[in-house]
Design a protein around this motif. Structure first.
Motif, mmCIF file in Angstrom:
data_model
loop_
_atom_site.group_PDB
_atom_site.id
_atom_site.type_symbol
_atom_site.label_atom_id
_atom_site.label_comp_id
_atom_site.label_asym_id
_atom_site.label_seq_id
_atom_site.Cartn_x
_atom_site.Cartn_y
_atom_site.Cartn_z
ATOM 1 N N VAL A 28 33.929 59.635 20.680
ATOM 2 C CA VAL A 28 35.274 59.907 21.180
ATOM 3 C C VAL A 28 35.303 61.239 21.931
ATOM 4 O O VAL A 28 35.929 61.347 22.990
ATOM 5 N N ALA A 29 34.629 62.239 21.402
ATOM 6 C CA ALA A 29 34.575 63.538 22.087
ATOM 7 C C ALA A 29 33.946 63.395 23.466
ATOM 8 O O ALA A 29 34.462 63.944 24.460
ATOM 9 N N GLN A 30 32.858 62.663 23.545
ATOM 10 C CA GLN A 30 32.202 62.458 24.839
ATOM 11 C C GLN A 30 33.072 61.623 25.769
ATOM 12 O O GLN A 30 33.125 61.884 26.985
ATOM 13 N N ASP A 31 33.768 60.626 25.224
ATOM 14 C CA ASP A 31 34.677 59.833 26.045
ATOM 15 C C ASP A 31 35.801 60.707 26.601
ATOM 16 O O ASP A 31 36.191 60.557 27.767
ATOM 17 N N CYS A 32 36.340 61.602 25.779
ATOM 18 C CA CYS A 32 37.376 62.518 26.260
ATOM 19 C C CYS A 32 36.879 63.310 27.457
ATOM 20 O O CYS A 32 37.606 63.480 28.450
ATOM 21 N N GLU A 33 35.655 63.801 27.376
ATOM 22 C CA GLU A 33 35.076 64.525 28.509
ATOM 23 C C GLU A 33 34.949 63.614 29.727
ATOM 24 O O GLU A 33 35.314 64.009 30.850
ATOM 25 N N ASN A 34 34.447 62.419 29.525
ATOM 26 C CA ASN A 34 34.273 61.489 30.636
ATOM 27 C C ASN A 34 35.598 61.110 31.279
ATOM 28 O O ASN A 34 35.654 60.829 32.483
ATOM 29 N N PHE A 35 36.678 61.131 30.498
ATOM 30 C CA PHE A 35 37.992 60.767 30.999
ATOM 31 C C PHE A 35 38.744 61.948 31.596
ATOM 32 O O PHE A 35 39.878 61.788 32.046
ATOM 33 N N GLY A 36 38.136 63.131 31.595
ATOM 34 C CA GLY A 36 38.732 64.261 32.297
ATOM 35 C C GLY A 36 39.117 65.461 31.468
ATOM 36 O O GLY A 36 39.605 66.459 32.023
ATOM 37 N N ALA A 37 38.924 65.423 30.152
ATOM 38 C CA ALA A 37 39.242 66.597 29.338
ATOM 39 C C ALA A 37 38.347 67.762 29.738
ATOM 40 O O ALA A 37 37.167 67.583 30.060
ATOM 41 N N LEU A 216 48.557 63.739 21.506
ATOM 42 C CA LEU A 216 47.677 63.046 22.445
ATOM 43 C C LEU A 216 47.038 61.819 21.801
ATOM 44 O O LEU A 216 46.993 60.735 22.413
ATOM 45 N N ILE A 217 46.566 61.946 20.585
ATOM 46 C CA ILE A 217 45.950 60.804 19.905
ATOM 47 C C ILE A 217 46.989 59.729 19.613
ATOM 48 O O ILE A 217 46.717 58.520 19.728
ATOM 49 N N CYS A 218 48.215 60.140 19.258
ATOM 50 C CA CYS A 218 49.285 59.157 19.045
ATOM 51 C C CYS A 218 49.607 58.403 20.332
ATOM 52 O O CYS A 218 49.781 57.172 20.324
ATOM 53 N N ASP A 219 49.689 59.120 21.444
ATOM 54 C CA ASP A 219 49.952 58.463 22.732
ATOM 55 C C ASP A 219 48.836 57.495 23.092
ATOM 56 O O ASP A 219 49.086 56.441 23.695
ATOM 57 N N ALA A 220 47.611 57.853 22.727
ATOM 58 C CA ALA A 220 46.466 57.004 23.066
ATOM 59 C C ALA A 220 46.526 55.656 22.359
ATOM 60 O O ALA A 220 45.966 54.669 22.847
ATOM 61 N N LEU A 221 47.243 55.560 21.246
ATOM 62 C CA LEU A 221 47.392 54.282 20.562
ATOM 63 C C LEU A 221 48.142 53.281 21.427
ATOM 64 O O LEU A 221 47.930 52.065 21.333
ATOM 65 N N TYR A 222 49.027 53.782 22.286
ATOM 66 C CA TYR A 222 49.829 52.922 23.153
ATOM 67 C C TYR A 222 49.260 52.823 24.572
ATOM 68 O O TYR A 222 49.270 51.750 25.179
ATOM 69 N N LEU A 223 48.792 53.954 25.079
ATOM 70 C CA LEU A 223 48.382 54.012 26.480
ATOM 71 C C LEU A 223 46.880 53.852 26.689
ATOM 72 O O LEU A 223 46.450 53.590 27.810
ATOM 73 N N GLY A 224 46.112 54.009 25.632
ATOM 74 C CA GLY A 224 44.661 54.073 25.774
ATOM 75 C C GLY A 224 44.237 55.515 26.029
ATOM 76 O O GLY A 224 44.974 56.313 26.607
ATOM 77 N N LEU A 225 43.043 55.867 25.595
ATOM 78 C CA LEU A 225 42.595 57.253 25.662
ATOM 79 C C LEU A 225 42.436 57.748 27.094
ATOM 80 O O LEU A 225 42.849 58.867 27.428
ATOM 81 N N GLU A 226 41.860 56.933 27.957
ATOM 82 C CA GLU A 226 41.615 57.376 29.336
ATOM 83 C C GLU A 226 42.927 57.662 30.055
ATOM 84 O O GLU A 226 43.086 58.733 30.667
ATOM 85 N N ARG A 227 43.867 56.731 30.006
ATOM 86 C CA ARG A 227 45.146 56.950 30.687
ATOM 87 C C ARG A 227 45.896 58.141 30.075
ATOM 88 O O ARG A 227 46.512 58.935 30.791
ATOM 89 N N THR A 228 45.828 58.276 28.753
ATOM 90 C CA THR A 228 46.538 59.368 28.089
ATOM 91 C C THR A 228 46.033 60.717 28.555
ATOM 92 O O THR A 228 46.829 61.620 28.869
ATOM 93 N N ILE A 229 44.729 60.874 28.623
ATOM 94 C CA ILE A 229 44.173 62.154 29.080
ATOM 95 C C ILE A 229 44.592 62.434 30.510
ATOM 96 O O ILE A 229 44.948 63.567 30.865
ATOM 97 N N GLN A 230 44.597 61.426 31.343
ATOM 98 C CA GLN A 230 45.032 61.627 32.731
ATOM 99 C C GLN A 230 46.514 61.998 32.806
ATOM 100 O O GLN A 230 46.913 62.836 33.633
ATOM 101 N N GLU A 231 47.340 61.405 31.942
ATOM 102 C CA GLU A 231 48.757 61.739 31.933
ATOM 103 C C GLU A 231 48.954 63.204 31.534
ATOM 104 O O GLU A 231 49.790 63.914 32.101
ATOM 105 N N TYR A 232 48.206 63.672 30.543
ATOM 106 C CA TYR A 232 48.303 65.077 30.138
ATOM 107 C C TYR A 232 47.789 66.013 31.230
ATOM 108 O O TYR A 232 48.364 67.062 31.482
ATOM 109 N N LYS A 233 46.718 65.592 31.885
ATOM 110 C CA LYS A 233 46.213 66.398 33.008
ATOM 111 C C LYS A 233 47.246 66.466 34.126
ATOM 112 O O LYS A 233 47.416 67.519 34.772
ATOM 113 N N ASN A 234 47.951 65.384 34.364
ATOM 114 C CA ASN A 234 48.996 65.373 35.397
ATOM 115 C C ASN A 234 50.115 66.364 35.074
ATOM 116 O O ASN A 234 50.745 66.886 35.989
ATOM 117 N N CYS A 235 50.354 66.588 33.791
ATOM 118 C CA CYS A 235 51.381 67.563 33.393
ATOM 119 C C CYS A 235 50.973 68.998 33.727
ATOM 120 O O CYS A 235 51.827 69.903 33.707
#
Length: 237
Positions: A28-37, A216-235
């Motif tokens: 999950v940590a590596q996926d977060c990085e791959n998704f833009g964290a 962020l983890i709660c949002d990922a339950l609905y949006l998926g981890l990749e989209r959630t990280i991008q939404e936070y980055k957009n903020c």
């Protein structure tokens, strides 16, 4: 641009609830990085109820982005951080049994203790951050103690945001100015989410980093981890 560090404690909580290795905290940590964290944060506690010491050691060689370890600077925590040598250590005043961080340091009352701990980390080449309220004196004493950054405890902002967001953010803007004038870097965290993060960033655009986990983890339950990280980055744009 303000960096997003994802706190993966809640992922470890879910894993520990059933034993075994599902979900896989390292993946999950590596996926977060791959998704833009831009970084990964962990908060190992003495009872290892979420992140374990073994997780901390295993994560260090795997991560490509910044690694932030936060926690109360007990002897065991200090030794762990000095062995792992993350990019950043964030000192929080939690008791061992505390559910979550809910206050900043009284940096004046604990000045000598914090100075000694910060010296040890600074001498090891680890960037240091101290968890504080918006009180200017607390920020000033963090600087005097040798911190590189302060992390503003943002739960009061999050709680007041819906009622009056201008009033909610005002003390944080002033605290951010105090930190900047003292030459401190500025982080923020606790209860920041997709609803309130962008307004906080708009008002304090010189933020170096936000650390976000639970929401962020709660949002990922609905949006998926990749989209959630991008939404936070957009903020943070």
């Amino acid at each position: 641009m303000t960096k997003l560090s994802v706190n993966i404690n809640k992922v470890a909580t879910l894993r520990n609830a059933r034993g075994g290795n599902v979900p896989d905290v390292l993946k999950v940590a590596q996926d977060c990085e791959n998704f833009g964290a831009d970084g990964i944060t962990v908060h190992p506690r003495p009872d290892e109820r979420h992140i374990r010491r073994s997780d901390v050691y295993a994560l260090r060689p795997l991560l490509r982005t910044e690694f932030n370890i936060e926690g109360y600077p007990s002897r065991e925590f200090i030794d762990l951080v000095l062995q792992v040598k993350p990019h950043q250590v964030t000192l929080v005043p939690d008791s061992p049994t505390q559910l979550t961080s809910n206050a900043g340091w009284d940096t004046k009352a604990h000045f000598t203790f914090l100075s000694e701990v910060l010296d040890a980390f600074n001498n090891a080449g680890i960037r240091t951050s101290v968890f504080v309220s918006t009180d200017a004196e607390m920020i000033e004493y963090a600087a005097k103690a040798g911190a590189d950054r302060v992390e503003l405890y943002t739960e009061p902002y999050a709680s007041a945001y819906a009622g009056n967001r201008e009033a909610a953010v005002a003390p944080f803007v002033e605290a951010g100015k105090v930190a900047r004038n003292l030459g401190l870097g500025l982080n923020a965290g606790h209860d920041l989410n997709l609803e309130n993060l962008n307004y906080f960033y708009q008002n304090i655009p010189w933020l170096d980093e936000v650390s976000i986990g639970h929401a962020l983890i709660c949002d990922a339950l609905y949006l998926g981890l990749e989209r959630t990280i991008q939404e936070y980055k957009n903020c943070l744009r």
